[in-house]
Design an enzyme around this catalytic site. Structure first.
Site, short mmCIF file in Angstrom:
data_model
loop_
_atom_site.label_atom_id
_atom_site.label_comp_id
_atom_site.label_asym_id
_atom_site.label_seq_id
_atom_site.Cartn_x
_atom_site.Cartn_y
_atom_site.Cartn_z
N SER A 66 0.84 -1.21 0.00
CA SER A 66 0.00 0.00 0.00
C SER A 66 0.86 1.24 0.00
CB SER A 66 -0.87 0.00 1.26
OG SER A 66 -1.49 1.25 1.43
N TYR A 80 -1.22 0.08 10.32
CA TYR A 80 -1.57 -0.55 9.04
C TYR A 80 -0.41 -0.40 8.04
CZ TYR A 80 -3.44 -0.97 4.35
OH TYR A 80 -3.60 -1.32 3.03
N LYS A 117 2.27 -3.32 6.26
CA LYS A 117 2.51 -3.50 4.83
C LYS A 117 4.01 -3.43 4.53
CE LYS A 117 -1.50 -4.49 3.49
NZ LYS A 117 -1.79 -5.77 2.82
N1 UFG Z 1 -12.30 12.04 2.56
C1 UFG Z 1 -13.25 13.06 2.73
N2 UFG Z 1 -14.49 12.69 3.11
C2 UFG Z 1 -14.87 11.41 3.32
C3 UFG Z 1 -13.91 10.39 3.15
C4 UFG Z 1 -12.63 10.75 2.77
O1 UFG Z 1 -12.95 14.23 2.56
O2 UFG Z 1 -16.04 11.17 3.67
C5 UFG Z 1 -10.96 12.41 2.10
C6 UFG Z 1 -9.84 11.97 3.00
O3 UFG Z 1 -9.61 12.91 4.01
C7 UFG Z 1 -8.69 11.87 1.99
C8 UFG Z 1 -9.38 11.44 0.70
O4 UFG Z 1 -10.76 11.74 0.87
O5 UFG Z 1 -8.14 13.14 1.81
C9 UFG Z 1 -9.25 9.96 0.45
O6 UFG Z 1 -9.61 9.28 1.63
P1 UFG Z 1 -9.78 7.70 1.73
O7 UFG Z 1 -10.13 7.40 3.14
O8 UFG Z 1 -10.68 7.22 0.65
O9 UFG Z 1 -8.33 7.15 1.35
P2 UFG Z 1 -6.89 7.46 1.96
O10 UFG Z 1 -6.14 8.26 0.94
O11 UFG Z 1 -6.97 8.00 3.33
O12 UFG Z 1 -6.30 5.99 2.09
C10 UFG Z 1 -6.44 5.04 1.05
C11 UFG Z 1 -6.69 3.67 1.65
C12 UFG Z 1 -5.50 3.24 2.45
C13 UFG Z 1 -4.27 3.32 1.58
C14 UFG Z 1 -4.13 4.68 0.98
C15 UFG Z 1 -2.98 4.67 0.02
O13 UFG Z 1 -7.84 3.69 2.47
O14 UFG Z 1 -5.67 1.92 2.88
O15 UFG Z 1 -5.30 5.03 0.27
O16 UFG Z 1 -2.87 5.87 -0.65
F1 UFG Z 1 -3.20 3.06 2.32
#
Ligand code: UFG
Length: 320
Positions: free
Chosen positions: A119, A143, A147
């Site tokens: 990841s 997490y 990885k």
């Molecule tokens: N976000 C919002 N509102 C929401 C959900 C998310 O604004 O309701 C934002 C988050 O703050 C972030 C972006 O959308 O800025 C993406 O968020 P995600 O939770 O979809 O994904 P992340 O980038 O935090 O993490 C994902 C996976 C991880 C992985 C990572 C690798 O969930 O497991 O990508 O880049 F490690």
């Protein structure tokens, strides 16, 4: 070729299984169905094994021998950042002990090739926006640590035994190749927003004062079918003589902000979407986009789909 896919009843694993079937490969799925669905396996053999148990190594070895497995793709793991902060030791057990048992069985049976789901969480909060594989990995949650440890385990097993390994560092995976394989967990931005819209609620943006063009976080969204194709390319790569233990980013190389994603969902759904802005979420890097030059050069893989196709496929799967 007979491929054992751990976590093959999960969201990403099931997409890879379907592509392998289309390639004419034999597949056996290992899945404890904690997050997967047996319906996704279709008529393929599905063996329910807890990879962390004391008996796991022998049970996995039995499956490898019974089905004549020569390659493994390992998805079975936990993947929620927040949960990993709350239950760190359980995450180490799930993701590290589980992989250890798998690699012991692989070594015992002489399986030659392993592809590992890693990841972009392994990078943590890099201070550069576009991240190549040689950027130092400094994960900021258990997490991401599990990885990175998994990558080390593969690399060291490869050095010690000649096992051929590839670790794929996924960026933000979304979309659906087939409606029955769509992500049902709604733990990430695109499915969360779609769920909220279908419930008549506004999407929520976690922070709009980041140092990015529109102030919201930028991520690299990759279509799950593209990601699945990368696994097929990785198996081909492991058949070639050139392969040293390798790590590859899997993304598109293009970023999209949270507001751009929400806007795209508005366009695809035809809904008038008004996002609510809330506080920034702790631990979110402002921008995380993959440098994809290595995977393009060495695996000959390049993403075919962009954000519109990702959102269209996710919306279509939800509407069914
Ligand atoms: N976000 C919002 N509102 C929401 C959900 C998310 O604004 O309701 C934002 C988050 O703050 C972030 C972006 O959308 O800025 C993406 O968020 P995600 O939770 O979809 O994904 P992340 O980038 O935090 O993490 C994902 C996976 C991880 C992985 C990572 C690798 O969930 O497991 O990508 O880049 F490690």
């Amino acid at each position: 070729m007979t491929v054992m896919v751990t976590g093959g009843a999960g969201y990403i694993g099931s997409h890879v299984v379907r592509l392998l079937e289309r390639c004419g490969d034999d597949v056996v799925i290992l899945d404890d169905l904690s997050n997967g669905f047996s319906s996704r396996a279709g008529r393929l053999p599905l063996v329910d094994i807890d990879l962390c148990s004391a008996e796991a190594q022998n049970q996995i070895a039995d499956v490898i021998q019974r089905y004549g497995v020569d390659s493994v793709i390992h998805f079975a793991a936990k993947k929620q950042v927040g949960e990993s902060v709350e239950r760190p030791l359980w995450y180490y057990r799930q993701n590290v002990t589980g992989l250890g048992n798998l690699l012991q069985a692989v070594g015992q049976c002489g399986v030659a090739k392993v592809v590992f789901s890693s990841s972009a969480a392994a990078y943590g909060m890099p201070d550069i926006p576009v991240v190549g594989e040689d950027v130092p990995c400094r994960p900021i949650n258990p997490y991401g640590e599990t990885k990175l440890i998994g990558e080390w385990m593969l690399r060291n097993a490869a050095r010690a035994t000649g096992l051929r390994t590839v670790s794929l560092r996924y960026f933000n995976v979304a979309g659906a190749g087939w409606p029955d394989l769509a992500d049902k967990a709604a733990l990430n931005l695109i499915p969360i927003v779609i769920n909220r819209l279908t419930e008549g609620k506004n999407p929520v943006v976690f922070g709009d004062t980041y140092d990015t063009p529109d102030g919201t976080c930028v991520r690299d969204y990759v279509h799950v079918v593209d990601l699945a194709e990368a696994h097929i390319k990785a198996l081909d790569f492991l058949d070639s003589d050139a392969c040293a233990p390798s790590v590859f980013n899997v993304g598109t190389g293009t970023g999209a902000s949270v507001l751009e994603v929400i806007d795209s969902i508005g366009q695809v759904s035809g809904l008038n979407v008004i996002p609510d802005i809330s506080a920034a979420r702790p631990g979110d890097p402002a921008q995380l986009v993959a440098d994809v030059s290595r995977i393009e050069a060495e695996l000959g893989w390049k993403a075919q789909y962009g954000l519109p196709e990702i959102v269209e496929s996710a919306w279509a799967a939800q509407a069914l």
